[in-house]
Write an enzyme that holds these catalytic residues in place. Structure first.
Site, PDB file in Angstrom:
ATOM      1  N   LYS A 199       0.859  -1.199   0.000  1.00 53.03           N
ATOM      2  CA  LYS A 199       0.000   0.000   0.000  1.00 53.03           C
ATOM      3  C   LYS A 199       0.891   1.245   0.000  1.00 53.03           C
ATOM      4  CE  LYS A 199      -4.048   1.916   2.427  1.00 53.03           C
ATOM      5  NZ  LYS A 199      -4.906   1.806   3.622  1.00 53.03           N
ATOM      6  N   SER A 203      -9.789   2.074   2.543  1.00 53.40           N
ATOM      7  CA  SER A 203      -8.875   2.761   1.665  1.00 53.40           C
ATOM      8  C   SER A 203      -7.917   1.857   0.910  1.00 53.40           C
ATOM      9  CB  SER A 203      -8.049   3.764   2.479  1.00 53.40           C
ATOM     10  OG  SER A 203      -7.253   3.079   3.433  1.00 53.40           O
ATOM     11  N   SER A 259      -9.982  -0.342   6.763  1.00 55.00           N
ATOM     12  CA  SER A 259      -9.373  -0.229   5.428  1.00 55.00           C
ATOM     13  C   SER A 259      -8.638  -1.462   4.919  1.00 55.00           C
ATOM     14  CB  SER A 259      -8.412   0.960   5.393  1.00 55.00           C
ATOM     15  OG  SER A 259      -9.142   2.163   5.415  1.00 55.00           O
TER      16      SER A 259
END
Ligand SMILES: [Mg+2]
Ligand SMILES: [Zn+2]
Lengths: 497, 501, 99
Positions: A80, A155, A179
């Site tokens: 990420k 996210s 997330s």
């Protein structure tokens, strides 16, 4: 040879260790897959072809020398874009960090490298991890591999989509309000939020410091456990890091079993606002757990209803302060510096231009909640709610070993549907937020497809602080039972890209 | 703006008003590393060479508390007779400023590590107890250089350059309770408080507390209220008053300014003010458009500090002698009067003398040099005596050379002058300037013979028993030897030659 | 709970260093009002005797020894700078004052 991108991380590592395939071949197969599908999926913001191949080559060289390889050596991973990577761009999905190349590695990045994991690149995300759909990325949305017109969650939508699209067998996410788990649920993958403090936050660009936690994303429970073990553990560079041994998550994942366990269904998570197909799959999971030998009871956590309002005060408050450093002075974007404007003006112009609407909304909300005259009614009260939620968990875990709920009230919604309706968007994290506020561990794993839309549904398992191993013990048992029932992994039913 | 010319006199101001003061002192700790990261704190490094992701506020970086800094904070708190918190936290003070990379300062807010203490100070033989509100831990900012514009100051500059080496150095902020009842002694009490605090910090060994290097910085708050009124008046905050003398002057000026404004029927604005060293005045800082709102909240990246009582007691055991007690002891050891001791204190020379004695000098000689030649030089340069570029060891060496007869006082002064001018150690100055006392008895003998031959009258008087004119002969010899002879020895030799001894 | 005014939103924007446009300001004022109305519910449950929780973990006294650790080189430190001069970060003129 079988398609290398369809293997699990455990199988991949075993083949590399046995010399059946080289790490470079594995990396190349995934890089090829990314080239083939990522234009459609847009899971990646940056693909580090050279870095990945070099890392893979190093693993092959170590193997050739006869060095012992770790359990994930040579396995590709999608990181990420909220973890800093020395020499590799890190944007957090924001324009304000466009082109920034960090001069240091996050602890998670360093541990992955030390484990011989091959980092393929950085994945798309809602800007500064604020969102539940990855639509808030400044670099455009990511598609859900099950249906590219739908959101992959957020996210960490990029990380989850990379797994579901077979661009990587492993990914790293961060979970501040769900997330990792919510993207896992809507993409049919496994995502774990470890106990707060068990994975170092050093080098994780902060959204909300007291809630953020990095964790593993994978297609199987065992793979998630292997990755969990690789990244967790005490870090002296993070003051909030737990200085205690990490529970044996890999052992638990290899010995899935729920016989004799007491499992609580969170009473507050269900009913109105939950999609029928989600509840159907959830109820089926409850029955499955009973069949597998668990005792399932209903547990009430009365203050969970207040988790969302508390979260939307605490997280924005911390964020308003954490994001103050993006000010055009030392790194990142600078806008409006015409030689005449003051630093103050350039800061305001840059932040206006560099942050997207959701980030601004939360900065404003947090600034409001912390300002004098409002602090007690908002931030102060939210911190008290946090205490009440932790007490609910304590009371629950005095009666049961783990709690379960749907991970998210609905399956993946269409891109654009909730884009300018923050309150509707926030509902996606209804079931995941309490564990962030209390700091305990939670997992989402696939429990089937909702009949009305054919999209994946996630089952959330919640364990007490530092009992992360229970997630894997229960998760592995559920996963095995479903595999038995379905005859193949759920992702095999996803449409070809 | 109040100009100095139409200011009310200090005496008149005090005949109508009582001053109330509040002093905030920031002390930079002398730890090896910064408050929240492992960067070096050493002064004078290349720009941005002592920085890391944490003190540069890079995305993702996190703080970890320096244990020694906490220890220093506790020791300062104990020395100030404070309570030490059983549990306290850091908080974020949020405001945007380019010197501060995170745009918040990690500080302490409503939970300081030390609170509710006092420090006794002596002014004109009387002891005043200054209440201490709190001492808390925080971090320093970076340093900006303002480029362009006429003055090199912040206003009118074209742009600024930032160096973050200082950013994150541990600071202890010490805040007094309101100092009331000081009356006309207010400026002196303020100065004595800062001096006493500085001595205490140095005695604790937690900082060198050199004000001229910014290691100790003072903000002075002042308000006036009419005699008999209970309620405090509006205060002004004079920022960065960075020498003992400035503290005294700033308070004095503000008393006069407030009194002038209030007497003229005006109101005091709550504002920050800047002190000007050159003329001793203060001027208003920028007026803020709206009240600052720092949005303090507990620092989520750090966990609470909960010093165990065992640790606190262990640290209490390491406290040094209180400076005022130590001064009394030294005064007795040196056998000097209250007045002489006070002069040493006022000159800020006590520690220098202690160190000079420790380096081997007699206390008399050490006092003589620090209070005489060196105090004079410091005065000329407008700095504290300890800021002179000479060390106690060097002074001790000069004293040793005098004692050994290798220098007389006049030459010693020249040696000191040379050291201060950067010409090296005392021995190097003696060497380079050729300042050895002429002890070659042959050369001296010739000079004496010459003087005797030239001053027959004087010789006759001396031989007749009037020793008065010996001085004239000695003077002549000193002139011939360009001052490099030991006058006492010359006198001895003259009297010997003339058969008077 | 009282609604948030447009002036308050403008004040928050200044505190947050966001140069919001007029339209954005209006839009945000409406949205913030909605959100604040919803989150104000936290006031309903938490009584005076409930202690606040700022950290999810009950850790205390995490400290490091006062030992120097290698940091960044000046080149690394300045590598992301929008502008630099004399090994320092170059920034536009500063109007405010240190506090
Ligand atoms: Mg301060
Ligand atoms: Zn540093």
């Amino acid at each position: 040879m079988a398609d290398l991108t369809r293997l699990t991380a455990a199988e991949t590592a075993a083949r590399i260790a046995a010399g059946e395939v080289s790490a470079v071949e594995v990396a190349q197969a995934h890089l090829d897959r990314i080239t083939e599908v990522d234009a459609k999926v847009h899971a990646f913001l940056h693909v580090d072809t050279e870095g990945a191949l070099n890392a893979a080559k190093a693993v092959d060289e170590r193997r050739a020398k006869g060095d012992a390889l770790g359990p994930l050596a040579g396995v590709p991973l999608a990181l990420k874009d909220v973890f800093v990577t020395q020499g590799v761009p890190t944007t957090c999905g924001s324009k304000i960090l466009e082109g920034w190349i960090p001069p240091y590695d996050a602890t998670v990045t360093r541990r992955l490298k030390e484990a011989g994991v091959v980092i393929l690149g950085k994945t798309n995300m809602d800007e500064f991890a604020m969102g539940s759909s990855t639509e808030n990325s400044a670099y455009g949305p990511t598609g859900n591999p099950w249906d590219l017109t739908r959101i992959p969650g957020g996210s960490g939508g990029g990380s989850a989509a990379a797994l579901a699209a077979f661009e990587a067998p492993l990914a790293i996410g961060t979970d501040t309000g769900g997330s990792i788990r919510q993207p896992g649920a809507v993409t049919g993958t496994v995502g774990v939020k470890p106990t707060y403090g068990s994975v170092s936050r050093y080098g994780l660009v902060a959204f909300s410091s007291s809630l953020d936690q990095g964790g593993p994303c994978a297609r199987t429970v065992l793979d998630a456990a292997l990755l969990h073990a690789a990244i967790a553990g005490h870090d002296p560079l993070d003051s909030t890091s737990i200085d205690a041994p990490v529970p044996d998550v890999v052992g638990a994942a290899r010995n899935g079993d729920v016989r004799g366990m007491r499992i609580g269904v969170v009473k507050e998570f269900g009913g109105d606002g939950y999609q029928a197909g989600v509840l159907e799959r959830f109820n089926e999971s409850v029955e499955l757990l009973r069949e597998l030998g668990a005792e399932v009871v209903e547990i009430s956590c009365p203050h969970f209803d207040y988790a969302m309002p508390a979260y939307y005060l605490i997280a924005p408050s911390e964020a308003s302060s954490n994001l103050a450093r993006f000010d055009a002075m030392r790194y990142g974007l600078r806008v409006g510096d015409n030689g005449d404007r003051s630093a103050e003006e350039v800061m305001s112009l840059t932040r206006e231009a560099g942050f997207g609407p959701e980030v601004k909304r939360r900065i404003m909300l947090g600034t409001y909640a912390l300002s004098s005259g409002y602090y007690d009614a908002y931030y102060g009260q939210a911190q008290k709610v946090r205490t009440l939620i932790a007490r609910d968990f304590d009371a629950a875990f005095a009666q049961v070993d783990v709690l379960i709920s749907p991970t998210t009230p609905t399956t993946a919604f269409p891109i654009g549907e909730r884009a300018d309706d923050p309150m509707a968007m926030y509902l996606a994290d209804l079931c995941t937020i309490p564990s962030n506020l209390a700091g305990n561990a939670a997992m989402s794993l696939p429990c089937g497809l909702a009949p009305e839309d054919g999209l994946p549904v996630g089952l959330q398992i919640i364990a007490p602080t530092m009992a992360d191993d229970r997630l894997y013990k229960v998760g592995a048992a559920v996963e095995a039972a479903f595999l038995d029932r379905w005859g193949a992994p759920l992702l095999d039913q996803a449409p070809a890209l | 703006m109040t100009s100095t010319a139409n200011l009310m006199s200090y005496e008149d101001a005090l005949s109508s008003f009582d001053p109330v003061m509040g002093l905030e002192v920031h002390v930079e700790l002398g730890t090896a590393t910064k408050m929240f990261c492992g960067c070096a704190t050493e002064f004078g490094g290349e720009p941005n060479s002592q920085v890391c992701p944490t003190c540069l506020g890079l995305p993702g970086a996190l703080p970890v508390v320096n244990r020694t800094a906490v220890e220093s904070a506790i020791r300062i708190g104990l020395a100030l007779n404070c309570n030490i918190a059983e549990w306290c936290r850091f908080a974020r003070k949020n405001y945007f400023y380019p010197d501060m990379p995170k745009n918040f300062q990690t500080s302490q807010y409503d939970e300081p590590i030390a609170f509710d203490g006092y420090l006794d100070v002596e002014v004109q033989g009387k002891t005043y107890r200054v209440g201490i509100e709190r001492a808390h831990m925080e971090e320093d900012t970076g340093k900006s250089t303002h480029v362009g514009g006429a003055t090199g100051r912040i206003h009118g500059a074209d742009y600024s350059l930032l160096d973050y080496n200082r950013c994150g150095i541990p600071l202890i902020e010490i805040v007094t309770k309101p100092i009331e009842g000081a009356g006309e002694l207010a400026p002196e009490i303020a100065k004595a408080y800062v001096a006493e605090l500085r001595d205490l910090i140095k005695a604790l060994g937690v900082s060198e507390a050199r004000m001229e290097l910014g290691q100790m910085r003072c903000d002075a708050n002042l308000s006036l209220r009419p005699h008999g009124q209970e309620k405090f008046g509006t205060r002004s905050e004079t920022k960065n008053v960075n020498s003992l003398r400035s503290v005294e002057r700033a308070i004095r000026f503000e008393i006069q300014r407030h009194a002038t404004v209030l007497t003229d029927g005006g109101t005091i604005v709550q504002e920050t003010r800047h002190f000007h060293e050159d003329d001793g005045t203060t001027t208003a800082g920028r007026v803020k458009e709206e009240a600052e709102d720092y949005r303090y909240f507990p620092e989520p990246d750090l966990v609470p500090v909960a010093p165990s009582r065992d640790w606190v007691e262990e640290l209490r055991g390491t406290l040094p002698e209180v400076p005022s007690v130590r001064r009394k002891r030294l005064q007795a050891e040196w056998g000097i009067s209250d007045f002489d001791m006070q002069s040493l204190v006022n000159a800020g020379a006590v520690d220098a003398i202690v160190d000079t004695v420790a380096a081997g000098a007699d206390s008399d000689a050490a006092r003589k040099w620090w209070l005489g030649e060196l105090a004079r030089s410091a005065n000329e340069r407008g700095v504290e005596v300890t800021a002179l570029p000479i060390t106690p060891a060097q002074v001790a060496r000069v004293a040793a050379l005098v004692k050994a007869g290798e220098l007389n006082d006049k030459l010693a002064r020249q040696v000191i002058e040379g050291v201060l001018a950067g010409e090296g150690d005392p021995d190097q100055v003696v060497e380079k300037r050729g300042l050895k006392v002429v002890s070659d008895e042959g050369a001296l003998g010739a000079a004496i013979d010459q003087a005797i031959a030239a001053q027959a009258d004087a010789v006759a008087k001396i031989q007749a028993g009037n020793l008065g004119p010996v001085g004239a002969l000695i003077g002549a010899v000193m002139k011939t030897t360009r001052g490099q002879a030991d006058a006492a020895r010359v006198r001895e030799l003259i009297l010997e030659k003339l058969g008077v001894s | 709970m009282p609604g948030i005014t447009r002036e308050e939103v403008a004040h928050l924007a200044r505190l947050s260093r966001l140069e919001l446009g007029a339209e954005e300001l209006d839009h945000l004022a409406t949205q913030l009002d909605d959100i604040i109305g919803a989150v104000a519910r936290v006031g309903e449950v938490a009584a005076d005797d409930i202690p606040p929780t700022s950290h999810p973990l009950p850790l205390t006294n995490v400290m490091r020894p006062d030992e120097i650790r290698p940091g960044l080189t000046p080149e690394q430190a300045l590598s992301g700078a929008p502008a630099a001069e004399d090994q320092r970060f170059r920034v536009p003129r500063i109007l405010g004052e240190e506090q």
